[in-house]
Motif scaffolding. Structure first.
Motif, mmCIF file in Angstrom:
data_model
loop_
_atom_site.group_PDB
_atom_site.id
_atom_site.type_symbol
_atom_site.label_atom_id
_atom_site.label_comp_id
_atom_site.label_asym_id
_atom_site.label_seq_id
_atom_site.Cartn_x
_atom_site.Cartn_y
_atom_site.Cartn_z
ATOM 1 N N ASP A 53 0.846 -1.198 0.000
ATOM 2 C CA ASP A 53 0.000 0.000 0.000
ATOM 3 C C ASP A 53 0.887 1.256 0.000
ATOM 4 O O ASP A 53 1.729 1.421 0.879
ATOM 5 C CB ASP A 53 -0.879 -0.017 1.250
ATOM 6 C CG ASP A 53 -1.885 1.124 1.294
ATOM 7 O OD1 ASP A 53 -1.878 1.969 0.375
ATOM 8 O OD2 ASP A 53 -2.674 1.162 2.262
ATOM 9 N N PRO A 54 0.723 2.154 -0.973
ATOM 10 C CA PRO A 54 1.565 3.358 -1.009
ATOM 11 C C PRO A 54 1.170 4.420 0.017
ATOM 12 O O PRO A 54 1.925 5.360 0.255
ATOM 13 C CB PRO A 54 1.352 3.882 -2.431
ATOM 14 C CG PRO A 54 -0.037 3.437 -2.785
ATOM 15 C CD PRO A 54 -0.198 2.087 -2.122
ATOM 16 N N ILE A 55 -0.011 4.275 0.630
ATOM 17 C CA ILE A 55 -0.521 5.323 1.512
ATOM 18 C C ILE A 55 0.432 5.655 2.666
ATOM 19 O O ILE A 55 0.692 6.842 2.930
ATOM 20 C CB ILE A 55 -1.920 4.963 2.059
ATOM 21 C CG1 ILE A 55 -2.917 4.780 0.908
ATOM 22 C CG2 ILE A 55 -2.411 6.041 3.016
ATOM 23 C CD1 ILE A 55 -3.095 6.014 0.045
ATOM 24 N N PRO A 56 0.997 4.664 3.395
ATOM 25 C CA PRO A 56 1.923 5.030 4.480
ATOM 26 C C PRO A 56 3.124 5.846 4.003
ATOM 27 O O PRO A 56 3.542 6.788 4.683
ATOM 28 C CB PRO A 56 2.362 3.668 5.039
ATOM 29 C CG PRO A 56 1.217 2.753 4.726
ATOM 30 C CD PRO A 56 0.737 3.205 3.375
ATOM 31 N N SER A 57 3.652 5.505 2.830
ATOM 32 C CA SER A 57 4.793 6.260 2.300
ATOM 33 C C SER A 57 4.371 7.666 1.883
ATOM 34 O O SER A 57 5.114 8.640 2.081
ATOM 35 C CB SER A 57 5.418 5.515 1.120
ATOM 36 O OG SER A 57 5.936 4.270 1.532
ATOM 37 N N LEU A 58 3.178 7.796 1.316
ATOM 38 C CA LEU A 58 2.664 9.118 0.966
ATOM 39 C C LEU A 58 2.428 9.967 2.216
ATOM 40 O O LEU A 58 2.712 11.167 2.229
ATOM 41 C CB LEU A 58 1.359 8.974 0.173
ATOM 42 C CG LEU A 58 1.488 8.390 -1.249
ATOM 43 C CD1 LEU A 58 0.116 8.007 -1.796
ATOM 44 C CD2 LEU A 58 2.178 9.390 -2.174
ATOM 45 N N GLU A 59 1.924 9.332 3.270
ATOM 46 C CA GLU A 59 1.721 10.054 4.531
ATOM 47 C C GLU A 59 3.060 10.530 5.099
ATOM 48 O O GLU A 59 3.159 11.628 5.660
ATOM 49 C CB GLU A 59 1.007 9.151 5.544
ATOM 50 C CG GLU A 59 -0.452 8.880 5.179
ATOM 51 C CD GLU A 59 -1.113 7.892 6.127
ATOM 52 O OE1 GLU A 59 -0.363 7.187 6.854
ATOM 53 O OE2 GLU A 59 -2.357 7.805 6.127
#
Length: 316
Positions: free
Chosen positions: A124-130
């Motif tokens: 999931d890219p979301i943690p890296s985007l956060e």
């Protein structure tokens, strides 16, 4: 539409910038650190201001070499646009640690652009985007970006975090982004930065499509040196070289001029392994616009041999 201020900044930054993947000494063959430092210093002396690296290039070796130059000559940092990339992580904490490690190696309080280097199936890219959002808010990075994302992945990422930059492979003979990433970034107000300006060396004149590389050199796994395209690329390169010969211009110079003159790109990157290559790549002679127009048409025709493959590292 909100347009990233990075676009204006890049429009006043000389292009091409220096891509430092080879400095890592792992994925592009053996590399001497002294050659890397000489190439970096020569590029800066030639007017290069955009320096691009990544944590993955030699497990931090490329970043460290750039940092060594900055530590020895602190005044060099002024006016440079330094970009790096981190591998996508499953947690925000781990990606923030990746950013801090890059800052330490580069000797920079603030990194100008930081990218997610590659999307990864099942992560999931979301943690890296956060993490990117938090680092930007804390001013440890100035701009956030993604690299090697498909149009769909870019759209999803931008919906979660307004992106400043997107980096993708693009050059005279690799034109897939013309109908995907390039117009999409334009619509979203994201800066477009092309890497691989010399097609991993194929447009430098030093290699042929059938060239083979030592084990561990990733060029053997790109579309440019695949047997599937060797016949078409050999014929295409002959056409490009013949056009350049008519104007007494090396193909290398013509390919770099072509990409740096694309008004729909905010930035481009070319590598250099030695001081001599840095001189060749960043001290460019003027070129007749008529030649660039002819190369544009010829390169587009050559690019059709790759079919609908989205990334030259990931042949379908």
């Amino acid at each position: 539409m909100n347009t990233s201020p990075l676009i204006g900044e890049l429009n006043t930054t000389p292009s091409p910038g220096l891509g430092c993947a080879a400095f890592g000494g792992t994925h592009w063959g053996v590399q001497d650190d002294r050659d890397s430092m000489a190439a970096l210093a020569t590029a800066i002396e030639a007017g290069v201001r955009h320096i691009d690296t990544a944590a993955a290039y030699g497990s931090g070796r490329s970043e460290t070499l750039i940092g060594n130059l900055i530590r020895r000559r602190p005044s060099v940092r002024d006016g440079l646009l330094i970009a790096s990339k981190g591998g996508i992580k499953g947690s925000k904490k781990n990606f923030l640690k990746e950013i801090d490690n890059s800052r330490r190696r580069l000797g920079c309080e603030v990194i100008d652009i930081y990218y997610i280097h590659w999307p990864m199936e099942g992560v999931d890219p979301i943690p890296s985007l956060e993490a990117l959002a938090e680092a930007k808010e804390k001013h440890t990075i100035r701009y956030v970006g993604v690299s090697n994302f498909t149009s769909r992945q870019l759209t999803l990422a931008h919906g979660n975090l307004p992106l400043d930059a997107c980096q993708f492979g693009y050059n005279l003979i690799w034109r897939h982004p013309d109908t995907g990433i390039i117009p999409l970034c334009g619509q979203l107000g994201i800066a477009r930065i092309a890497y691989g300006a010399l097609a991993q060396g194929l447009l430098s004149g030093n290699y042929q499509p059938w060239s083979r590389f030592p084990e561990g050199d990733d060029r053997d796994h790109t579309a440019f040196f695949s047997d599937d395209h060797a016949v078409e690329l050999t014929a295409g390169l002959s056409t490009l070289k013949a056009l350049c010969a008519q104007y007494h211009v090396p193909l290398r110079s013509a390919a770099l001029h072509w990409i740096s003159s694309r008004e729909y790109l905010e930035g481009s990157l070319a590598g250099a392994r030695t001081a001599e290559q840095a001189k060749e790549n960043f001290q460019l002679q003027r070129i007749d616009s008529e030649l660039l127009d002819k190369l544009h048409v010829a390169g587009k025709e050559i690019s059709t041999c790759f079919g609908n493959t989205e990334n030259f590292f990931r042949m379908q």
